[in-house]
Design a protein around this motif. Sequence first.
Motif, PDB file in Angstrom:
ATOM      1  N   ALA A 235       0.991  -1.511  -0.360  1.00 28.25           N
ATOM      2  CA  ALA A 235       0.016  -0.071  -0.338  1.00 28.25           C
ATOM      3  C   ALA A 235       0.864   1.067  -0.193  1.00 28.25           C
ATOM      4  O   ALA A 235       2.111   1.377   0.712  1.00 28.25           O
ATOM      5  N   HIS A 236       0.315   2.081  -1.516  1.00 24.35           N
ATOM      6  CA  HIS A 236       1.700   3.315  -1.421  1.00 24.35           C
ATOM      7  C   HIS A 236       0.779   3.879  -0.989  1.00 24.35           C
ATOM      8  O   HIS A 236      -0.429   4.762  -2.252  1.00 24.35           O
ATOM      9  N   GLU A 237       1.131   5.532   0.132  1.00 22.03           N
ATOM     10  CA  GLU A 237      -0.069   6.597   0.587  1.00 22.03           C
ATOM     11  C   GLU A 237       0.515   7.359   0.285  1.00 22.03           C
ATOM     12  O   GLU A 237       2.135   7.523   0.445  1.00 22.03           O
ATOM     13  N   ARG A 238       0.631   8.377  -0.643  1.00 24.85           N
ATOM     14  CA  ARG A 238       0.746   9.226  -1.439  1.00 24.85           C
ATOM     15  C   ARG A 238       0.972  10.775  -0.610  1.00 24.85           C
ATOM     16  O   ARG A 238       1.292  11.667  -0.746  1.00 24.85           O
ATOM     17  N   GLY A 239       0.250  11.251   0.211  1.00 30.18           N
ATOM     18  CA  GLY A 239       0.038  12.203   1.003  1.00 30.18           C
ATOM     19  C   GLY A 239      -0.553  12.881   0.472  1.00 30.18           C
ATOM     20  O   GLY A 239      -1.076  13.251  -1.176  1.00 30.18           O
ATOM     21  N   SER A 240      -0.928  14.126   0.893  1.00 33.20           N
ATOM     22  CA  SER A 240      -1.047  14.971  -0.283  1.00 33.20           C
ATOM     23  C   SER A 240      -0.258  15.934  -1.109  1.00 33.20           C
ATOM     24  O   SER A 240      -0.574  16.233  -1.723  1.00 33.20           O
ATOM     25  N   GLY A 241       0.995  15.518  -0.870  1.00 31.93           N
ATOM     26  CA  GLY A 241       1.729  16.116  -1.579  1.00 31.93           C
ATOM     27  C   GLY A 241       2.471  15.730  -3.459  1.00 31.93           C
ATOM     28  O   GLY A 241       2.116  16.254  -4.475  1.00 31.93           O
TER      29      GLY A 241
END
Lengths: 89, 89
Positions: free
Chosen positions: A25-31
Motif C-alpha cells: 500500500a502506497h499512500e502518497r499524502g497531499s504532496g
Amino acid sequence: MFGFLRSRKPSSAQTAKERLQILLAHERGSGGGSDPDFLASLQRDILEVVRRHIEIDRDAVEIKLERSDDLSSLEINIDMPGAKARTPG
Amino acid sequence: MFGFLRSRKPSSAQTAKERLQILLAHERGSGGGSDPDFLASLQRDILEVVRRHIEIDRDAVEIKLERSDDLSSLEINIDMPGAKARTPG
C-alpha cells in the motif's frame, strides 16, 4: 491482521497448500510527487526476489491493483503447490 | 482492502507524508515443510528492492513479525518523508 489471508474462499483442493500473500500500500499524502508506477515496478522486483527463494509457476500468481486519489494498493497472491526452497545465491 | 493502512493512528506530523506498507503472509498449510525463516529473508531482500527505488532512512522502517501454527505474517511500514524517486539501474 491474519484476517486478510484467511478471508479468501478456500477451494477444496487448495486448503492444504502453501500460499504467500503480499500486500503493498502506497499512500502518497497531499504532496503527490512520486512515480505513479512505483507499485507496478516494485511488484516486478518483488516477484523476482520471491523467485530467488522459491520456485513458483507464473500461472500461480494473481495480482490485483487498486487506486484511489492518494492511495494505491497492490495485492499479490501466490499459490505454492510444490514449493521447494531454493538455496540462496 | 485499504483499511489496513488507514487504520494506523495518524500522528499529527505524519498525516501528509508519504508512506509505504508491505504485508507478507505465508500460510504453510498442513504439510509444513518450507524454511521457517522464509519471511525474514524475504523481508531483507524486499527492503533492498525498495531501496533501489526510493531513498529510505533505516530509522523510518518499522517491522512486525507474527507467527501462529501454520501462518506467519510480516508487516513492514516505511515512512517516506523526503522520498525521492531513484532512477533504476
